[in-house]
Design a protein around this motif. Sequence first.
Motif, PDB file in Angstrom:
ATOM      1  N   ILE A  27       0.881  -1.165   0.000  1.00 37.38           N
ATOM      2  CA  ILE A  27       0.000   0.000   0.000  1.00 37.38           C
ATOM      3  C   ILE A  27       0.921   1.218   0.000  1.00 37.38           C
ATOM      4  CG2 ILE A  27      -1.728   1.310   1.296  1.00 37.38           C
ATOM      5  CD1 ILE A  27      -2.832  -1.306   0.186  1.00 37.38           C
ATOM      6  N   HIS A  28       0.767   2.066  -1.014  1.00 40.62           N
ATOM      7  CA  HIS A  28       1.628   3.252  -1.148  1.00 40.62           C
ATOM      8  C   HIS A  28       0.955   4.440  -0.449  1.00 40.62           C
ATOM      9  CE1 HIS A  28       4.733   5.668  -3.212  1.00 40.62           C
ATOM     10  NE2 HIS A  28       3.780   6.578  -3.411  1.00 40.62           N
ATOM     11  N   ILE A  29       1.676   5.054   0.492  1.00 41.87           N
ATOM     12  CA  ILE A  29       1.094   6.111   1.324  1.00 41.87           C
ATOM     13  C   ILE A  29       1.873   7.410   1.109  1.00 41.87           C
ATOM     14  CG2 ILE A  29       0.489   6.778   3.676  1.00 41.87           C
ATOM     15  CD1 ILE A  29       0.331   3.802   4.395  1.00 41.87           C
ATOM     16  N   ASP A  30       1.224   8.387   0.479  1.00 45.06           N
ATOM     17  CA  ASP A  30       1.864   9.656   0.110  1.00 45.06           C
ATOM     18  C   ASP A  30       1.683  10.692   1.197  1.00 45.06           C
ATOM     19  OD1 ASP A  30       2.794   9.202  -2.656  1.00 45.06           O
ATOM     20  OD2 ASP A  30       0.672   8.803  -3.033  1.00 45.06           O
ATOM     21  N   VAL A  31       2.783  11.117   1.785  1.00 46.15           N
ATOM     22  CA  VAL A  31       2.721  12.131   2.839  1.00 46.15           C
ATOM     23  C   VAL A  31       3.229  13.465   2.280  1.00 46.15           C
ATOM     24  CG1 VAL A  31       3.550  12.775   5.129  1.00 46.15           C
ATOM     25  CG2 VAL A  31       3.073  10.365   4.611  1.00 46.15           C
ATOM     26  N   VAL A  40       5.785   4.009   2.554  1.00 50.64           N
ATOM     27  CA  VAL A  40       5.512   5.414   2.841  1.00 50.64           C
ATOM     28  C   VAL A  40       6.436   6.321   2.022  1.00 50.64           C
ATOM     29  CG1 VAL A  40       5.524   7.189   4.646  1.00 50.64           C
ATOM     30  CG2 VAL A  40       4.648   4.895   5.160  1.00 50.64           C
ATOM     31  N   HIS A  41       5.826   7.190   1.235  1.00 48.60           N
ATOM     32  CA  HIS A  41       6.544   8.111   0.352  1.00 48.60           C
ATOM     33  C   HIS A  41       6.462   9.510   0.966  1.00 48.60           C
ATOM     34  CE1 HIS A  41       6.491  10.214  -3.890  1.00 48.60           C
ATOM     35  NE2 HIS A  41       7.572  10.504  -3.203  1.00 48.60           N
ATOM     36  N   LEU A  42       7.569   9.962   1.524  1.00 46.65           N
ATOM     37  CA  LEU A  42       7.588  11.260   2.201  1.00 46.65           C
ATOM     38  C   LEU A  42       7.897  12.376   1.218  1.00 46.65           C
ATOM     39  CD1 LEU A  42       9.573  10.455   5.494  1.00 46.65           C
ATOM     40  CD2 LEU A  42       7.084  10.504   5.147  1.00 46.65           C
ATOM     41  N   VAL A  93       8.301   3.201  -9.835  1.00 49.15           N
ATOM     42  CA  VAL A  93       7.822   4.351 -10.618  1.00 49.15           C
ATOM     43  C   VAL A  93       6.522   4.845 -10.004  1.00 49.15           C
ATOM     44  CG1 VAL A  93       8.889   3.899 -12.865  1.00 49.15           C
ATOM     45  CG2 VAL A  93       6.750   2.739 -12.260  1.00 49.15           C
ATOM     46  N   ASP A  94       6.311   6.163 -10.081  1.00 49.76           N
ATOM     47  CA  ASP A  94       5.163   6.763  -9.403  1.00 49.76           C
ATOM     48  C   ASP A  94       4.723   8.009 -10.156  1.00 49.76           C
ATOM     49  OD1 ASP A  94       3.330   7.730  -7.577  1.00 49.76           O
ATOM     50  OD2 ASP A  94       4.796   8.149  -5.996  1.00 49.76           O
ATOM     51  N   GLY A  95       3.463   7.950 -10.616  1.00 48.19           N
ATOM     52  CA  GLY A  95       2.888   9.124 -11.268  1.00 48.19           C
ATOM     53  C   GLY A  95       2.425   8.842 -12.682  1.00 48.19           C
TER      54      GLY A  95
END
Length: 228
Positions: A31-35, A64-66, A173-175
């Motif tokens: 689960i990718h969590i964008d902070v 977790v992606h800070l 990769v993200d976005g």
Amino acid sequence: MNILAPSILAADFAVMGEQIRTVDNAGAQYIHIDVMDGIFVPSISYGMPVIKSLRKVTDSVFDVHLMIEKPERYIGAFADCGADSITFHIEATDKADGILEEIHGRGLKAGISIKPDTPVEVLRPYLDRLDMILVMTVEPGFGGQAYLDFCTDKVKEARKLADMSGRHIDVQVDGGITLQNVETVLKAGANVIVTGSAVFGGDAAANTKAFLGKMNSNRQCFVEICGK
Ligand code: DX5
Ligand code: ZN
């Protein structure tokens, strides 16, 4: 191994627990969590208390992606609330060495992320310790943006660096990742796929399965061609 990491930024926050269980049951591994802090990126999302609550509904890996300025201030706090892996932006800190050490000291996986305009080369000094390279394929800050085509070459470069290290380093990769372009990024060398709107923008279970289907068939292709 190919891993799907749905980003809950695109989920319905009123029923977040349910949405996580849905993608979990459909086979998503992370689960990718964008902070977001409103400083490193313009938007503000959610932080430790939300993650702590979500930790109760699933055993899935919390990636977790800070997207926060000076992430060194909060590594302990995110470890305490249930992160399994913490990724920070190299542009947000001059303390990357200390942060990597702290994340590993807490027994978690450590990733470093680069924005579209940051060269992959900046990661070279960390290859002996990094667990994951996150190549942003949109400007960080918002879900639902279009994939930036020039980032495909950066994914290839990141894969080359990761392989050169002689260690196992994931390339995430993200976005703007969709069912239409996921094969492109997989072929370029990404193995951890973040996707928000393309999963939660419709039937999340069906979308998760569709992504996993493409990711598995791509892996088979690779096995057939390379024999490994
Ligand atoms: C963007 C975030 C992403 C975002 C992806 O700054 O890091 O994780 O949620 O969303 P989509 O897949 O909709 O681009
Ligand atoms: Zn993200």
